[in-house]
Design a protein around this motif. Sequence first.
Motif, PDB file in Angstrom:
ATOM      1  N   MET A  93       0.821  -1.220   0.000  1.00 53.37           N
ATOM      2  CA  MET A  93       0.000   0.000   0.000  1.00 53.37           C
ATOM      3  C   MET A  93       0.848   1.260   0.000  1.00 53.37           C
ATOM      4  O   MET A  93       0.373   2.337  -0.346  1.00 53.37           O
ATOM      5  CB  MET A  93      -0.951   0.034   1.206  1.00 53.37           C
ATOM      6  N   MET A 120       5.303  -8.884  -1.411  1.00 56.45           N
ATOM      7  CA  MET A 120       3.921  -8.848  -0.932  1.00 56.45           C
ATOM      8  C   MET A 120       2.951  -8.778  -2.098  1.00 56.45           C
ATOM      9  O   MET A 120       3.049  -7.906  -2.958  1.00 56.45           O
ATOM     10  CB  MET A 120       3.716  -7.632  -0.023  1.00 56.45           C
ATOM     11  N   ASP A 177      -7.117  -2.550   1.447  1.00 59.63           N
ATOM     12  CA  ASP A 177      -5.687  -2.794   1.217  1.00 59.63           C
ATOM     13  C   ASP A 177      -5.406  -4.188   1.730  1.00 59.63           C
ATOM     14  O   ASP A 177      -5.617  -4.465   2.904  1.00 59.63           O
ATOM     15  CB  ASP A 177      -4.877  -1.757   2.019  1.00 59.63           C
ATOM     16  N   THR A 178      -4.979  -5.088   0.866  1.00 61.33           N
ATOM     17  CA  THR A 178      -4.692  -6.433   1.391  1.00 61.33           C
ATOM     18  C   THR A 178      -3.242  -6.801   1.126  1.00 61.33           C
ATOM     19  O   THR A 178      -2.603  -6.252   0.227  1.00 61.33           O
ATOM     20  CB  THR A 178      -5.610  -7.524   0.775  1.00 61.33           C
ATOM     21  N   GLY A 179      -2.742  -7.715   1.914  1.00 60.93           N
ATOM     22  CA  GLY A 179      -1.354  -8.124   1.732  1.00 60.93           C
ATOM     23  C   GLY A 179      -1.140  -9.583   2.078  1.00 60.93           C
ATOM     24  O   GLY A 179      -1.591 -10.061   3.111  1.00 60.93           O
ATOM     25  N   ASN A 216      -3.996 -10.514   5.059  1.00 61.28           N
ATOM     26  CA  ASN A 216      -4.516  -9.427   5.862  1.00 61.28           C
ATOM     27  C   ASN A 216      -5.344  -8.512   4.972  1.00 61.28           C
ATOM     28  O   ASN A 216      -4.838  -8.001   3.985  1.00 61.28           O
ATOM     29  CB  ASN A 216      -3.329  -8.663   6.467  1.00 61.28           C
ATOM     30  N   TRP A 248      -4.267  -1.910  11.124  1.00 59.45           N
ATOM     31  CA  TRP A 248      -3.026  -1.794  10.349  1.00 59.45           C
ATOM     32  C   TRP A 248      -2.772  -0.352   9.927  1.00 59.45           C
ATOM     33  O   TRP A 248      -3.670   0.342   9.476  1.00 59.45           O
ATOM     34  CB  TRP A 248      -3.033  -2.686   9.102  1.00 59.45           C
ATOM     35  N   ARG A 303      11.671  -4.694   5.523  1.00 62.88           N
ATOM     36  CA  ARG A 303      11.359  -4.310   6.909  1.00 62.88           C
ATOM     37  C   ARG A 303      12.557  -4.680   7.768  1.00 62.88           C
ATOM     38  O   ARG A 303      12.962  -5.843   7.799  1.00 62.88           O
ATOM     39  CB  ARG A 303      10.118  -5.059   7.421  1.00 62.88           C
TER      40      ARG A 303
HETATM   41  N1  SER Z   1      -0.711  -3.184   4.544  1.00 64.17           N
HETATM   42  C1  SER Z   1      -1.138  -4.409   5.146  1.00 64.17           C
HETATM   43  C2  SER Z   1       0.018  -5.241   5.652  1.00 64.17           C
HETATM   44  O1  SER Z   1       1.137  -4.901   5.463  1.00 64.17           O
HETATM   45  C3  SER Z   1      -1.919  -5.211   4.148  1.00 64.17           C
HETATM   46  O2  SER Z   1      -1.204  -5.274   2.972  1.00 64.17           O
HETATM   47  O3  SER Z   1      -0.208  -6.250   6.275  1.00 64.17           O
END
Ligand code: SER
Length: 615
Positions: free
Chosen positions: A44, A89, A228-230, A205, A163, A71
Amino acid sequence: MKITADQLRNLYLDFFKSKGHAVISGASLIPENDPTVLFTTAGMHPLVPYLMGKMPHPAGTRLTDVQKCVRTGDIDEVGDSAHLTFFEMLGNWSLNDYFKKEAISWSFEFLTTKLGFSPDQLSVTVFRGEEGIPADEEAVAIWKSLGIPEERIYRLPREDNWWGPAGETGPCGPDTEMFIDTGKPACGPDCRPGCHCGKFIEIWNDVFMQYQKTEDGKFVPLGRHNVDTGMGVERTICMMNGLDTVYDTDVFAPIMAKIRELSGKESFETPEDVRSSRVVADHMRTATFILGDQKGGVTPGNVGANYVLRRLIRSAVRHARRLGIAPGFTEKMAAVIVDEYKHVYPELDQNRERVFQELLAEETRFGKTLDEGKREFDKTVAGIRRKNEFMGAKDPNYVPDTQISGKQAFRLYDTYGYPLEMTQELAKEAGFTVDVAGYQECFKAHQELSRANVGSAKSGLAEHSEETTALHTATHLLHKALKIVLGDHCNQKGSNITAERLRLDFTHGEKMTPEQIKAVEDLVNEQIKADLPVYRDMMTLEEARAAGATALFSSKYTDEKLSVYTIGKTRDDFFSKEVCTGPHVEHTGVLGHFKIKKEESSSAGVRRIKAVLER
Ligand code: SER
């Protein structure tokens, strides 16, 4: 169901294409619009302006992609079976288009019909609400309509089911997370999705981005309903193939094979060797992606993203050495990684030469110091052992000394660039400990001495010499001065410091006028003249942000204490406050006269300043 990363990416993108989504290309790892983080941390992230509704996305209101993410909050955990600093992702987004019903139903459909999970394996969590923000009963109802029973729907608080934002401010909202029950026994009566025992693994998510976090830390309605999914590629293929660790997946197969080949071992047996091989694999993959990024510009250095890159490479070099891998390996590892991923990320191949050159240069630089430091360390240990033998022979009650003194540890740091934790690691391998408090005392005394010695030439490791320390503090002053003179949009994009000069890249669209340059110089020199103290405090990221620090790190998960440097009359009445690894001078008065030597373009929308301290 057995599946490769290539198959998963295609399955996912095709599925969402069939649901009216445009497949867009993932963005650079270096964030464009968010000064508060060093790297892109989620799919996102590059879409924030569109999620905020600032402008329409050219590809429409339904988007899907695969995004490279870094990260670093859990960097010290790397080496276990699951943590990675780089991952891919998969995501799908609704920009004020569909909302919860479609998002949840499609997630369910994809998991059960495309990935082959049984609905019985699925547990979900939803936001349970708090003052001012209602519980997500809508999500509960949708899950129930899909056949998920009440006992597998967990209502959890904000720390579990909320989130974002990705940085300090921006779009965020309640989420619903999907977990696969691995069938392992529960670790206790409280075992539930989110528990780390390994029974439940999070696979996806879905975030319902209806809120926005403002600069004063409040959550206000965004006035839009985004989704927004991941889904993490590595973790998903690991789970689907029934593997114990992400390092056993197909994406790591050629990388791990190369590490075995270079180390001359058929397999790694001891826990230490296993850990080292994983650190090399993870860190080399991340470093290759950062160096090979389409935006370029991040090279090993001492601040911000540059420092993270340096730390990754140096840590990989150390662990490779532990495994008996010969120097020059970074390029060989990168070649495998570029070849493996270039069909998905062609920029890696386009930047191949740069990746190799930068890796080799950093490996060589670090290798030299490491060799000298290791010899020094071995001498120290041998000396203590000789003393123990001698004393033990004389006195049967003598307790052998098994501690590296703070002074010795500091010397390894100051002269050979051994960070404390590395000396601690070496000590552990030799059955020794390190006097950490003594080390810190030496560190402090050294800083005071440096202050007294300002102006006198001093040798030592370039990155921690008195000159570079002073320029580092000047960089903080400059960064803040730019924000004041040109505007808050001026964010550090990169920094490189030598003994002679600082170089700062920052976001700004136009050439600076001579008046602006003068104003920035004056502002920095005023802070120097005021001889402001520099405070260093340890705090969590959240605390740092609450205190008003510019924090370039972002992680939802870390409790790690970070150092925050405040330059100001007091900790509250300050000119600059930044999360930073340091080191810095103790008073700005020692910096001398600040002068900008050059202001030029670095890349589109990024300016570069070179400046010196005349001392
Ligand atoms: N932004 C959320 C996450 O990082 C969903 O993509 O989990």
